[in-house]
Scaffold this motif. Structure first.
Motif, short mmCIF file in Angstrom:
data_model
loop_
_atom_site.label_atom_id
_atom_site.label_comp_id
_atom_site.label_asym_id
_atom_site.label_seq_id
_atom_site.Cartn_x
_atom_site.Cartn_y
_atom_site.Cartn_z
N TRP A 256 0.73 -1.26 0.05
CA TRP A 256 0.02 -0.08 -0.01
C TRP A 256 0.85 1.31 0.00
O TRP A 256 0.36 2.28 -0.86
N PHE A 257 1.98 1.17 0.65
CA PHE A 257 2.94 2.35 0.73
C PHE A 257 3.60 2.54 -0.48
O PHE A 257 3.71 3.56 -1.05
N LEU A 258 3.92 1.46 -1.11
CA LEU A 258 4.61 1.50 -2.62
C LEU A 258 3.52 2.08 -3.62
O LEU A 258 4.07 2.90 -4.37
N HIS A 259 2.37 1.77 -3.56
CA HIS A 259 1.53 2.22 -4.28
C HIS A 259 1.29 3.89 -4.12
O HIS A 259 1.14 4.89 -5.12
N TRP A 260 1.45 4.43 -2.90
CA TRP A 260 1.36 5.73 -2.75
C TRP A 260 2.85 6.44 -3.15
O TRP A 260 2.47 7.44 -3.83
N VAL A 261 3.66 5.86 -2.93
CA VAL A 261 5.05 6.37 -3.68
C VAL A 261 4.80 6.37 -5.01
O VAL A 261 5.16 7.54 -5.72
N ARG A 262 4.46 5.59 -5.65
CA ARG A 262 4.35 5.65 -7.21
C ARG A 262 3.18 6.66 -7.52
O ARG A 262 3.46 7.52 -8.75
N ASP A 266 8.43 10.56 -8.70
CA ASP A 266 8.75 10.03 -9.96
C ASP A 266 9.28 8.56 -10.14
O ASP A 266 9.47 7.72 -8.89
N ALA A 267 9.56 8.01 -11.15
CA ALA A 267 9.51 6.60 -11.32
C ALA A 267 11.10 6.10 -10.69
O ALA A 267 11.11 4.94 -10.21
N ASP A 268 11.84 7.03 -10.75
CA ASP A 268 13.29 6.44 -10.25
C ASP A 268 13.16 6.48 -8.82
O ASP A 268 13.78 5.52 -7.96
N ARG A 269 12.60 7.30 -8.10
CA ARG A 269 12.35 7.07 -6.57
C ARG A 269 11.50 6.10 -6.31
O ARG A 269 11.75 5.39 -5.10
N ALA A 270 10.49 5.86 -6.88
CA ALA A 270 9.47 4.74 -6.61
C ALA A 270 10.38 3.43 -6.94
O ALA A 270 10.37 2.58 -5.90
N ALA A 271 11.31 3.28 -7.85
CA ALA A 271 12.08 2.15 -8.02
C ALA A 271 12.94 1.92 -6.98
O ALA A 271 13.24 0.95 -6.46
#
Length: 409
Positions: A256-262, A266-271
């Motif tokens: 759920w946190f990862l979805h919030w980050v995405r 941006d894609a680099d920080r989410a990755a």
């Protein structure tokens, strides 16, 4: 345990991730239920404790002997728990022995009601790295959960005694339908009292908690609670506030946190965040976490009391944990042999299949899907229908493996 604040900081102050070690080289955090005796009668107690003496618990000398084996085995952390561990007449003798062995991390898990006067001074003098105190709501709400009038006032007094003496202290809050509305009040309490850590625990269907599984939070409310924690953690990181927020017993929190980050970065920080989450790997039962119960039985975690690896009265913990137990071997597999939604999930590299004991309690199969996963099929990469067969276009992280740091309480 999902360390929300730690992974939130990766967005503002990214750090490298170490290379993964093999499962055989990972030493577990040991949570030791020293006794079932407890002065409270909590509705969700996973050990079904009571304020009576239970026969067959390890003696003082037996406990000390096992502590020596744990130290020689180089476990990274030892958490003394219960019941109420301070109910043991020899508690301080045992705690002093553990401290003398110089474990890297020594913690106390308590209901807080006995931390007063000379006992509070002794807790401080021992130099625990952390004291976790359970409070499940404000005032009478906590007393109802804990089964004793005045439990809230006594626990809060324990918190204040610890803080007054410079002891790092955290509040543990088990969220259910009956107290979810108090989550923000609990966070405000932490800020007002200078508490160092807030631990939100999802209900696990074990002990009296299994009898009250109907009180488990509905999925929408769980998401709302996680949104509150994410917002508070982000503000705390942005303002360099001291409160650390963690969650436990539902590793879907990381997804759920990862979805919030995405959604928000941006894609680099989410990755980058996903790499760290994959390194952590979610549920660590039987690998990074172990439990010793009051009778000396060893379990994959504190809630899995129906499965015993062996007994430290007969075989040293170090030998039991490195033996050929089939359940431990399967729990240490990555990926695990998961079924249903968990098996088809695009994010089980992050959550590790979540809490296996809930799956076992509901279905009779430890590898079935976790019924407390609150994410919808599309949110875990599946088609909207009930069947987990058809996958949506969701690409999980498949890069280089990394090693999770030990997650301490």
């Amino acid at each position: 345990m999902f360390r929300l604040t730690q992974y939130m900081r990766e967005l503002t102050d990214p750090t490298p991730v170490a290379a993964r070690r093999g499962a055989g080289s990972v030493k577990p955090v040991v949570i030791w239920n020293l006794t079932r005796r407890c002065n409270l009668r909590c509705r969700h107690c996973y050990t079904t404790s009571a304020d009576v003496a239970f026969p067959g618990e390890l003696s003082t000398d037996e406990v000390k002997g096992v502590m020596g084996d744990l130290k020689e085995f180089a476990v990274p952390a030892l958490i003394l728990s219960g019941g109420e561990p301070m109910s043991r007449p020899d508690f301080f003798e045992l705690a002093e022995h553990a401290k003398a062995l110089d474990f890297r991390y020594l913690a106390l898990s308590t209901n807080g009601t006995r931390i007063m006067d000379s006992a509070a001074a002794r807790v401080a003098d021992l130099g625990f790295d952390y004291v976790g105190i359970s409070i499940d709501g404000i005032g009478k709400t906590n007393d109802w959960f804990r089964g004793v009038e005045g439990a809230y006032a006594a626990a809060l007094h324990g918190v204040r005694e610890c803080k007054r003496r410079g002891v790092k202290v955290g509040l543990r809050f088990t969220i259910t339908e009956d107290n979810a509305h108090m989550l923000e009040d609990m966070l405000d309490l932490c800020d007002g009292e200078g508490v160092d850590k807030f631990y939100l625990s999802h209900l696990v269907y074990a002990g009296r908690g299994d009898k009250h599984r109907g009180d488990d939070t509905q999925h929408a409310r769980t998401k709302a609670a996680m949104d509150i924690l994410i917002d508070r953690a982000w503000v705390a990181v942005a303002e360099d506030a001291p409160l650390e927020i963690v969650t436990g017993n539902n590793d879907a929190d990381a997804v759920w946190f990862l979805h919030w980050v995405r959604r928000n970065f941006d894609a680099d920080r989410a990755a980058h965040v996903e790499v760290h989450l994959a390194a952590w790997g979610g549920n660590s039962s039987g690998l990074g976490v172990a439990n010793i119960d009051p009778m000396g039985k060893v379990h994959p975690d504190t809630y899995w009391s129906d499965y015993t690896v062996g007994n430290v009265k007969k075989v040293p913990f170090s030998r039991l944990w490195t033996g050929d137990d089939p359940m431990l071997a399967t729990l240490r597999q990555r990926p695990r042999p998961l079924k249903g939604r968990c098996g088809a999930c695009a994010f089980n590299h992050v959550c590790g299949g979540n809490t296996r004991i809930r799956a076992l309690q509901v279905s009779g199969d430890p590898w079935a899907e976790d019924p407390a996963c609150y994410l919808s099929n599309p949110e875990i990469g599946l088609a909207p229908g009930d069947a987990p067969g058809e996958r949506l276009t969701v690409t999980p992280f498949r890069g280089k493996s990394h090693d999770p740091k030990h997650e301490f309480f």
